[in-house]
Design a protein around this motif. Structure first.
Motif, PDB file in Angstrom:
ATOM      1  N   UNK A 103     -21.553 -10.985  90.972  1.00  0.00           N
ATOM      2  CA  UNK A 103     -21.734 -12.336  91.519  1.00  0.00           C
ATOM      3  C   UNK A 103     -21.877 -13.372  90.408  1.00  0.00           C
ATOM      4  N   UNK A 104     -22.650 -13.028  89.368  1.00  0.00           N
ATOM      5  CA  UNK A 104     -22.852 -13.969  88.262  1.00  0.00           C
ATOM      6  C   UNK A 104     -21.536 -14.250  87.535  1.00  0.00           C
ATOM      7  N   UNK A 105     -20.791 -13.216  87.218  1.00  0.00           N
ATOM      8  CA  UNK A 105     -19.519 -13.397  86.517  1.00  0.00           C
ATOM      9  C   UNK A 105     -18.521 -14.112  87.423  1.00  0.00           C
ATOM     10  N   UNK A 106     -18.537 -13.785  88.699  1.00  0.00           N
ATOM     11  CA  UNK A 106     -17.604 -14.419  89.638  1.00  0.00           C
ATOM     12  C   UNK A 106     -17.819 -15.921  89.732  1.00  0.00           C
ATOM     13  N   UNK A 107     -19.026 -16.385  89.421  1.00  0.00           N
ATOM     14  CA  UNK A 107     -19.276 -17.826  89.464  1.00  0.00           C
ATOM     15  C   UNK A 107     -18.463 -18.569  88.400  1.00  0.00           C
ATOM     16  N   UNK A 108     -17.980 -17.835  87.385  1.00  0.00           N
ATOM     17  CA  UNK A 108     -17.140 -18.427  86.349  1.00  0.00           C
ATOM     18  C   UNK A 108     -15.654 -18.177  86.608  1.00  0.00           C
ATOM     19  N   UNK A 109     -15.323 -17.462  87.676  1.00  0.00           N
ATOM     20  CA  UNK A 109     -13.939 -17.068  87.953  1.00  0.00           C
ATOM     21  C   UNK A 109     -13.073 -18.251  88.360  1.00  0.00           C
ATOM     22  N   UNK A 110     -11.902 -18.322  87.742  1.00  0.00           N
ATOM     23  CA  UNK A 110     -10.867 -19.293  88.106  1.00  0.00           C
ATOM     24  C   UNK A 110      -9.558 -18.537  88.190  1.00  0.00           C
ATOM     25  N   UNK A 111      -9.096 -18.288  89.412  1.00  0.00           N
ATOM     26  CA  UNK A 111      -7.814 -17.604  89.609  1.00  0.00           C
ATOM     27  C   UNK A 111      -7.733 -16.275  88.877  1.00  0.00           C
ATOM     28  N   UNK A 112      -8.814 -15.501  88.954  1.00  0.00           N
ATOM     29  CA  UNK A 112      -8.809 -14.160  88.369  1.00  0.00           C
ATOM     30  C   UNK A 112      -9.147 -14.097  86.903  1.00  0.00           C
ATOM     31  N   UNK A 113      -9.503 -15.240  86.311  1.00  0.00           N
ATOM     32  CA  UNK A 113      -9.836 -15.277  84.892  1.00  0.00           C
ATOM     33  C   UNK A 113     -11.126 -16.053  84.662  1.00  0.00           C
ATOM     34  N   UNK A 114     -11.776 -15.762  83.549  1.00  0.00           N
ATOM     35  CA  UNK A 114     -12.980 -16.473  83.130  1.00  0.00           C
ATOM     36  C   UNK A 114     -12.650 -17.240  81.862  1.00  0.00           C
ATOM     37  N   UNK A 115     -12.933 -18.533  81.865  1.00  0.00           N
ATOM     38  CA  UNK A 115     -12.760 -19.383  80.689  1.00  0.00           C
ATOM     39  C   UNK A 115     -13.922 -19.086  79.745  1.00  0.00           C
ATOM     40  N   UNK A 116     -13.619 -18.391  78.666  1.00  0.00           N
ATOM     41  CA  UNK A 116     -14.674 -17.943  77.766  1.00  0.00           C
ATOM     42  C   UNK A 116     -15.306 -19.075  76.973  1.00  0.00           C
TER      43      UNK A 116
END
Length: 168
Positions: A103-116
């Motif tokens: 859930x925490x990581x998914x909050x950063x999800x944009x179209x299957x990717x995380x902007x690091x």
């Protein structure tokens, strides 16, 4: 008379201290700092507007439905003590369960990717012991970052969850 009101305050403080004993002092300080950052209206309670602004700040717009679901997880107004109680209830040993991490990581999800870089901004500027860029570079290099500075959300989740690192 003043003694009586003083003892009431002491009793309330003592009952709240039970949740405080569930965390080391350094974690309590980090939770308090995080709570203060999320409490945009500075009223001591996290409400829908506070959560919306927090999610907007990390670049993840949320719906009213999502915000209401988050707020419904609490047994009452989300003040610092209630938030700590929620964290204590969700913690298992020294780690969060896999669903919490997802859930925490998914909050950063944009179209299957995380902007690091967005994640870097949070990790290097927030909390009592922020990460340094060199440490993050080492971690990011191991994740398979693409040319745009993103990593697949599923790769990041797998790396952080129990049993991670196995099934490609």
């Amino acid at each position: 008379m003043s003694k009586k009101s003083g003892s009431t305050k002491k009793k309330a403080k003592r009952s709240a201290s039970n949740v405080f004993s569930a965390f080391p002092e350094s974690e309590l300080a980090a939770f308090k700092q995080g709570f203060q950052m999320m409490d945009y209206d500075k009223d001591g309670v996290l409400g829908k507007d506070d959560l919306r602004q927090t999610f907007d700040w990390v670049g993840r717009p949320t719906t009213d439905k999502e915000l209401n679901e988050m707020l419904s997880e609490a047994d009452g107004p989300i003040n610092l003590v209630n938030l700590l109680g929620m964290f204590a209830a969700h913690m298992s040993g020294d780690a969060y369960d896999d669903q919490t991490v997802k859930n925490a990581i998914s909050s950063f999800d944009r179209n299957g990717k995380v902007d690091l870089e967005l994640l870097r901004k949070r990790l290097t500027t927030e909390g009592d012991d922020p990460f340094n860029n060199d440490d993050l570079d080492t971690v990011y290099d191991a994740l398979g970052v693409d040319d745009e500075g993103n990593v697949q959300t599923s790769v990041l989740i797998e790396a952080l969850c129990s049993g991670g690192g196995g099934s490609d």
